[in-house]
Design a protein around this motif. Sequence first.
Motif, PDB file in Angstrom:
ATOM      1  N   SER A   1       0.836  -1.206   0.000  1.00 38.50           N
ATOM      2  CA  SER A   1       0.000   0.000   0.000  1.00 38.50           C
ATOM      3  C   SER A   1       0.867   1.251   0.000  1.00 38.50           C
ATOM      4  N   ARG A   2       2.100   1.141   0.512  1.00 37.45           N
ATOM      5  CA  ARG A   2       2.985   2.309   0.563  1.00 37.45           C
ATOM      6  C   ARG A   2       4.061   2.276  -0.528  1.00 37.45           C
ATOM      7  N   HIS A   3       4.005   1.258  -1.386  1.00 37.60           N
ATOM      8  CA  HIS A   3       5.009   1.075  -2.444  1.00 37.60           C
ATOM      9  C   HIS A   3       6.420   1.097  -1.861  1.00 37.60           C
ATOM     10  N   GLU A   4       6.570   0.382  -0.720  1.00 44.13           N
ATOM     11  CA  GLU A   4       7.884   0.312  -0.084  1.00 44.13           C
ATOM     12  C   GLU A   4       8.480  -1.068  -0.341  1.00 44.13           C
ATOM     13  N   SER A   5       9.818  -1.163  -0.331  1.00 41.31           N
ATOM     14  CA  SER A   5      10.424  -2.492  -0.469  1.00 41.31           C
ATOM     15  C   SER A   5      10.426  -3.186   0.895  1.00 41.31           C
ATOM     16  N   ILE A   6      10.636  -4.499   0.863  1.00 41.17           N
ATOM     17  CA  ILE A   6      10.652  -5.271   2.112  1.00 41.17           C
ATOM     18  C   ILE A   6      12.026  -5.921   2.285  1.00 41.17           C
ATOM     19  N   PRO A   7      12.424  -6.242   3.510  1.00 42.29           N
ATOM     20  CA  PRO A   7      13.714  -6.927   3.688  1.00 42.29           C
ATOM     21  C   PRO A   7      13.695  -8.306   3.009  1.00 42.29           C
ATOM     22  N   GLU A   8      14.860  -8.731   2.548  1.00 37.13           N
ATOM     23  CA  GLU A   8      15.004 -10.010   1.830  1.00 37.13           C
ATOM     24  C   GLU A   8      14.597 -11.227   2.652  1.00 37.13           C
ATOM     25  N   SER A   9      14.630 -11.052   3.977  1.00 36.56           N
ATOM     26  CA  SER A   9      14.396 -12.197   4.868  1.00 36.56           C
ATOM     27  C   SER A   9      12.916 -12.545   5.040  1.00 36.56           C
TER      28      SER A   9
ATOM     29  N   THR B   1      12.726 -12.057  -2.150  1.00 43.31           N
ATOM     30  CA  THR B   1      12.410 -10.844  -2.904  1.00 43.31           C
ATOM     31  C   THR B   1      12.252  -9.645  -1.979  1.00 43.31           C
ATOM     32  N   THR B   2      12.615  -8.478  -2.488  1.00 39.21           N
ATOM     33  CA  THR B   2      12.406  -7.250  -1.723  1.00 39.21           C
ATOM     34  C   THR B   2      11.196  -6.493  -2.275  1.00 39.21           C
ATOM     35  N   ASP B   3      10.589  -7.044  -3.362  1.00 40.91           N
ATOM     36  CA  ASP B   3       9.435  -6.388  -3.982  1.00 40.91           C
ATOM     37  C   ASP B   3       8.139  -7.007  -3.433  1.00 40.91           C
ATOM     38  N   PRO B   4       7.369  -6.235  -2.639  1.00 38.03           N
ATOM     39  CA  PRO B   4       6.172  -6.832  -2.018  1.00 38.03           C
ATOM     40  C   PRO B   4       5.162  -7.328  -3.050  1.00 38.03           C
ATOM     41  N   PHE B   5       5.224  -6.784  -4.285  1.00 39.79           N
ATOM     42  CA  PHE B   5       4.272  -7.213  -5.321  1.00 39.79           C
ATOM     43  C   PHE B   5       4.666  -8.554  -5.940  1.00 39.79           C
ATOM     44  N   LYS B   6       5.914  -8.977  -5.724  1.00 40.72           N
ATOM     45  CA  LYS B   6       6.376 -10.268  -6.287  1.00 40.72           C
ATOM     46  C   LYS B   6       6.264 -11.401  -5.274  1.00 40.72           C
TER      47      LYS B   6
END
Length: 349
Positions: free
Chosen positions: A190-198, A208-213
């Motif tokens: 919702s915030r178009h932020e990346s996520i940690p790899e873990s 993945t660091t892309d929440p959409f993937k």
Amino acid sequence: MRVNRAKLNELIAAKLHKAGLSKEHADGVADVLVHADVRGIHSHGAMRVEYYAERIAKGGINTEPEFKFEKTGPCTAVFDGDNGVGHVAAKQAMDEAIKMAESSGIAAVGVRRIGHSGALSYFVRQAAKAGMIGISVCQSDPMVVPFGGSEPYYGTNPIAFAAPSQDDRIITLDMATTVQAWGKILHARSRHESIPESWAVDREGHPTTDPFKVNALLPIAGPKGYGLMMMVDVLSGILLGLPFGNKVSSMYHDLTEYRNLGQFHLVINPAFFTDPGEFKQRISQTMDELNRIKPAPGIAQVLFPGQNSDHIQAEYEKNGIEIVDEIYEYLVSDIVHKNQYDNKDPFAK
Ligand code: NAI
């Protein structure tokens, strides 16, 4: 906005009663949800009401369940929830386990055929309030890769543990066995932020660091968290003759169907192992010792498990519970549900 605890309880119970639950069961669910909110576990509080209301209205929760409690041995029992609300069945099953452990020292109660039961800390704290150790685990819908896998098999399968002290403090460990909850991925989207790899993997199983993937979540601590997840599924699924692994029903797949979930409670009565007063004193001592450990740089104090929630609860009890405006508006409205959860793919973009 801030809402007083009693008011929030009343609003939730009224909405669930309107959706079709009996007054008694609506009150029971409200108590568990408000427990979560007041301890800062908002992912399992009032925000779930609309989903439950839709499921109740569509027939995916039995509103007139016949609970059955069957003692199967000196310290074992099975509680059948008849696919009623999980919160109420799990609470009653824990009450029975506590009663059994008073005379048998230990009680293991399998809770079969229930709906979602919310934050497990509620149930283990019942045992701690009765002077005993409570342990509870439950299965949840598949969205986590087994270690080394690229497709989901297990749920976020939580584990909870509580133990009483000589004062009113309770050690309360209550944790999913995933690094992060699914809600955190949605939040990042919702915030178009990346996520940690873990946190999660894509369709090929790559971190993945892309929440959409994101295709599935990762267990805590690699193979160790994966093993714990499996233990939870064995105790609350396989042992109880229920669907297990990736056959556990999905939260959002078909809201007209019963979920047939399982939960497993274990209660240990300290009086059968040691002097119960001394046990509580030693729990208090370990809490105090932990609080006095020299903190790492940037950390104010080392806390015992659950103490973070104790701090939130103290503040919320005084000033009201922080509730998202949109959720409050729904609770005070005449709307039962907005038909937005059925067949919602948790991985939908
Ligand atoms: P979390 O990550 O917020 O907390 C996990 C544990 O760490 C808690 O015991 C907490 O008190 C402790 N903790 C946090 N910060 C701490 C600190 N600074 N010092 C010491 N201890 C600290 O919890 P998580 O894993 O996100 O789970 C949230 C809730 O979701 C739980 O209530 C769980 O039962 C529930 N859940 C329910 C499911 C169901 O199907 N019924 C499925 C998955 C989770």
